[in-house]
Motif scaffolding. Structure first.
Motif, short mmCIF file in Angstrom:
data_model
loop_
_atom_site.label_atom_id
_atom_site.label_comp_id
_atom_site.label_asym_id
_atom_site.label_seq_id
_atom_site.Cartn_x
_atom_site.Cartn_y
_atom_site.Cartn_z
N TYR A 183 0.82 -1.15 -0.09
CA TYR A 183 0.01 0.04 -0.15
C TYR A 183 0.79 1.24 0.00
N ARG A 184 2.11 1.20 0.95
CA ARG A 184 2.93 2.33 0.73
C ARG A 184 3.58 2.75 -0.61
N LEU A 185 3.81 1.52 -1.27
CA LEU A 185 4.45 1.73 -2.56
C LEU A 185 3.58 2.04 -3.66
N GLU A 186 2.28 1.75 -3.66
CA GLU A 186 1.35 2.25 -4.31
C GLU A 186 0.77 3.38 -4.35
N ASN A 187 0.72 4.05 -2.90
CA ASN A 187 0.05 5.13 -2.41
C ASN A 187 1.20 6.10 -1.84
N PRO A 188 2.05 6.70 -2.20
CA PRO A 188 3.27 7.27 -1.72
C PRO A 188 2.75 8.73 -1.24
N GLY A 189 2.99 9.02 0.06
CA GLY A 189 2.58 10.47 0.53
C GLY A 189 1.19 10.27 1.25
N THR A 190 0.51 9.20 1.26
CA THR A 190 -0.69 8.98 1.87
C THR A 190 -0.72 8.51 3.21
N SER A 191 -1.65 9.06 4.20
CA SER A 191 -1.43 8.37 5.44
C SER A 191 -1.88 6.97 5.43
N LEU A 192 -1.23 6.31 6.39
CA LEU A 192 -1.57 4.76 6.37
C LEU A 192 -2.36 4.40 7.59
N SER A 193 -3.62 3.92 7.45
CA SER A 193 -4.14 3.44 8.56
C SER A 193 -4.32 2.07 8.48
N GLU A 194 -5.33 1.49 9.48
CA GLU A 194 -5.16 -0.21 9.68
C GLU A 194 -6.18 -0.72 8.43
N LEU A 195 -5.96 -2.08 8.08
CA LEU A 195 -6.58 -2.55 7.37
C LEU A 195 -7.99 -2.96 7.85
N THR A 196 -9.16 -2.69 7.26
CA THR A 196 -10.50 -3.20 7.58
C THR A 196 -10.68 -4.85 7.37
N VAL A 197 -11.85 -5.15 8.25
CA VAL A 197 -12.21 -6.56 7.84
C VAL A 197 -12.60 -6.70 6.54
N SER A 198 -13.40 -5.70 5.96
CA SER A 198 -13.88 -5.68 4.47
C SER A 198 -12.76 -5.97 3.77
N GLY A 199 -11.33 -5.61 3.87
CA GLY A 199 -10.46 -5.88 3.06
C GLY A 199 -10.05 -7.32 2.95
N LEU A 200 -10.22 -8.12 4.26
CA LEU A 200 -10.07 -9.57 4.35
C LEU A 200 -10.90 -10.13 3.68
N TYR A 201 -12.32 -9.70 3.69
CA TYR A 201 -13.34 -10.39 2.73
C TYR A 201 -13.18 -10.43 1.37
N ALA A 202 -12.32 -9.33 0.98
CA ALA A 202 -12.07 -9.13 -0.24
C ALA A 202 -10.85 -9.97 -0.84
N TYR A 203 -9.96 -10.14 0.04
CA TYR A 203 -8.80 -11.15 -0.14
C TYR A 203 -9.36 -12.60 -0.48
N ASP A 204 -10.16 -12.93 0.74
CA ASP A 204 -10.63 -14.18 0.58
C ASP A 204 -11.68 -14.46 -0.60
N THR A 205 -12.64 -13.47 -1.14
CA THR A 205 -13.46 -13.53 -2.21
C THR A 205 -12.58 -13.84 -3.45
N ILE A 206 -11.34 -13.16 -3.69
CA ILE A 206 -10.73 -13.58 -5.02
C ILE A 206 -10.24 -15.14 -4.71
N TRP A 207 -9.84 -15.29 -3.69
CA TRP A 207 -8.89 -16.88 -3.36
C TRP A 207 -9.96 -17.57 -3.80
N ALA A 208 -11.43 -17.59 -3.28
CA ALA A 208 -12.41 -18.50 -3.60
C ALA A 208 -13.08 -18.48 -4.73
N LEU A 209 -12.89 -17.44 -5.62
CA LEU A 209 -13.04 -17.63 -7.14
C LEU A 209 -12.36 -18.26 -7.85
#
Length: 560
Positions: A322-348
């Motif tokens: 995320y830091r590499l692709e979004n330089p200069g932006t403030s970094l917050s924590e990953l949300t549960v929705s992001g984990l759902y997105a990861y598992d969705t692609i894995w499932a597909l």
């Protein structure tokens, strides 16, 4: 030796030296000839067949931006896994950054179906977008898969709209269990007036609260475009209610401003209860310290995710990417929705391999001479096979067990968090079988909760409204002056003394005023029924039970 003999010997020597090369060349030429004549030569390593998948996100939002990073990581991780090395299929993601609009999302969906011929679409973030895209899915038999939107209607999900996120109904049950534990009899939902909340969550919450004998006395709706003055008016209306338990569900931006104003109005102090539904609980990951500063003592529920070594490693890799692709932006924590997105692609990816690759075969629309792009959308049997395979996928993902039931991810335990200082403390859990507990594995009491106002004592669930005075109607009854009488503008008598003693034992102040119901000549101005009737014409009544030494005294109290 003749010239011809010399040439023959030279040619023979050359053949001996390069014979192997010539043989190989002849074999290749022969193989080429067979292939040219229509024969099939299977190469030693077959190229993976591409399964096109559309992605519709609003990357200007935190959920959309972080989820796309998670999807890319999921794709890399899946095909780098040694157990998937011999897979014949490979997903290819086609991102469409549409913004928040439903029409733009629908247009992107039509483009992906007609021009890219995708076999699945992932990512409508809101229920409004999902409503449009679900219709496209039904028409084309292409699965529409969302990891963040609620279902488009309360009556149920369509056959081609799949939610790879937990069911909101279970969240409503978790909140109702928390309300039941503290015996709060009334709550007020405070929510953003949009499809995401109105269609599903609020009706589910009300139903769940009915099961624990708690009623919704008032609903506070905040429009997405509400101004500061609009929100101040809504907060003032909340302060005029007796109920002090609020369940909040809004977008991050709107909620942050709302809690700022609520704090300014003194509603983040002792006696109040604020419970945030999942989605808003992630505000601390998105907004950070500014949200923590104005939400001290707030409780929140969120899906319980086991903090495994795999999850910790994933978070580290996600931060780097995320830091590499979004330089200069403030970094917050990953949300549960992001984990759902990861598992969705894995499932597909698992479903694509299980379904077996078939070339895209979008068939003709049943509507002839259609005049719109929507009418000309074709159907796809491979996409339908992919959907059927996805519904049968079962694995342990980063977010937990991935299993679709009734067209959505099966929900499990919720974590109850408490905002204290600059951190979210886990104070308990909710499980479908055990309800509220301090541990997800055994029945125990909740950990210490710090409520608004830095108080460890659980609020009673109601609070005396500001700028209010209780009017107490006193009947004039000749012959019973020892129990109740009104002399020189002052209420006296045994009943009054008992009531005053009870009020003095309360931990809060009750402004009150006694009013005589008489004719001015020492007699009542009517019956008790008439007293109640006359009072009801001018003021709203509340019947309170004041408890003292296990004895209940019922007093007719009226709110000015």
């Amino acid at each position: 030796m003749t010239t011809a003999q010399a040439l023959f010997r030279a040619s023979t020597a050359a053949l001996r030296r390069h014979g192997l090369l010539i043989v190989i060349l002849l074999l290749l030429i022969g193989a080429y000839g067979v292939a040219a004549q229509g024969g099939g030569v299977v190469p030693p390593r077959r190229r993976r067949q591409v399964v096109d998948v559309g992605v519709i996100l609003d990357t200007k939002t935190w959920v959309g931006n972080t989820s796309w990073t998670c999807m890319e990581l999921a794709l890399d991780d899946f095909y780098a896994d040694a157990s998937h090395a011999r897979y014949r299929t490979r997903l290819k993601l086609h991102l469409r950054d549409t913004g928040p609009g439903a029409v733009d999302a629908a247009s992107a969906g039509i483009d992906l179906l007609k021009n890219v011929r995708v076999q699945a679409i992932v990512g409508p973030q809101t229920s409004t977008q999902a409503k449009f895209l679900a219709e496209l899915g039904n028409k084309s038999t292409v699965p529409i898969i969302s990891f963040s939107a609620d279902c488009p209607s309360r009556s149920g999900l369509t056959p081609y709209f799949i939610r790879t996120a937990w069911n909101d109904s279970s969240q409503a049950e978790a909140i109702a269990s928390l309300v039941q534990k503290y015996n709060w009899r009334e709550i007020v939902p405070v929510y953003e007036d949009d499809d995401d909340t109105n269609i599903k969550f609020i009706p589910d919450l009300i139903d769940a609260l009915k099961q624990v004998d708690t009623r919704v006395s008032y609903r506070c709706k905040i429009h997405p475009s509400a101004t500061e003055d609009d929100m101040k008016t809504a907060i003032s209306n909340l302060k005029r209610n007796w109920t002090s338990v609020f369940v909040v569900r809004m977008s991050h931006t709107l909620a942050h401003k709302f809690f700022q104003l609520a704090k300014q109005e003194g509603m983040m102090s002792q006696g109040f209860v604020w419970i945030t539904a999942y989605g808003l609980t992630d505000i601390f990951d998105v907004v950070g310290s500014p949200a923590l500063d104005v939400m001290q003592g707030v409780l929140g529920v969120k899906p319980h995710v086991q903090d495994t070594v795999e999850l910790q490693n994933f978070r580290q890799r996600w931060r780097r990417k995320y830091r590499l692709e979004n330089p200069g932006t403030s970094l917050s924590e990953l949300t549960v929705s992001g984990l759902y997105a990861y598992d969705t692609i894995w499932a597909l990816a698992l479903a694509a391999e299980k379904a077996g690759y078939v070339n895209s075969d979008f068939g003709p629309s049943l509507i002839k001479n259609a005049s719109t792009d929507f009418d000309r959308i074709d159907t796809s049997k491979p996409a339908e096979k992919l959907r059927d395979a996805l519904l049968k996928v079962n694995f342990l993902g980063i977010s937990g067990k991935f299993h679709i039931e009734n067209m959505q991810l099966v929900s499990s335990n919720y974590t109850i968090v408490n905002i204290v200082g600059q951190e979210r403390r886990e104070v308990g859990f909710w499980t479908p079988g055990s309800g509220i507990s301090g541990s997800p594995k055994m029945k125990s009491d909740l950990n210490t909760i710090i409520w608004p106002g830095n108080n460890e004592t659980a609020p009673r669930g109601w609070i005396f409204p500001t700028n209010k005075t209780l009017k107490i109607g006193m009947p004039v009854k000749p012959g019973f002056e020892e129990f109740v009488r009104f002399e020189n503008g002052k209420a006296t008598g045994f009943c009054v003394d008992v009531f005053e003693a009870v009020v003095k034992e309360l931990s809060y102040e009750v402004p009150r005023r006694y009013l005589q119901f008489g004719d001015g000549e020492g007699s009542s101005n009517g019956t008790y029924d008439e007293l109640v009737y006359e009072t009801c014409k001018t003021i709203s009544l509340h019947l309170f039970a004041l408890k003292q030494n296990q004895t209940y005294f019922y007093v007719l109290l009226a709110e000015i």
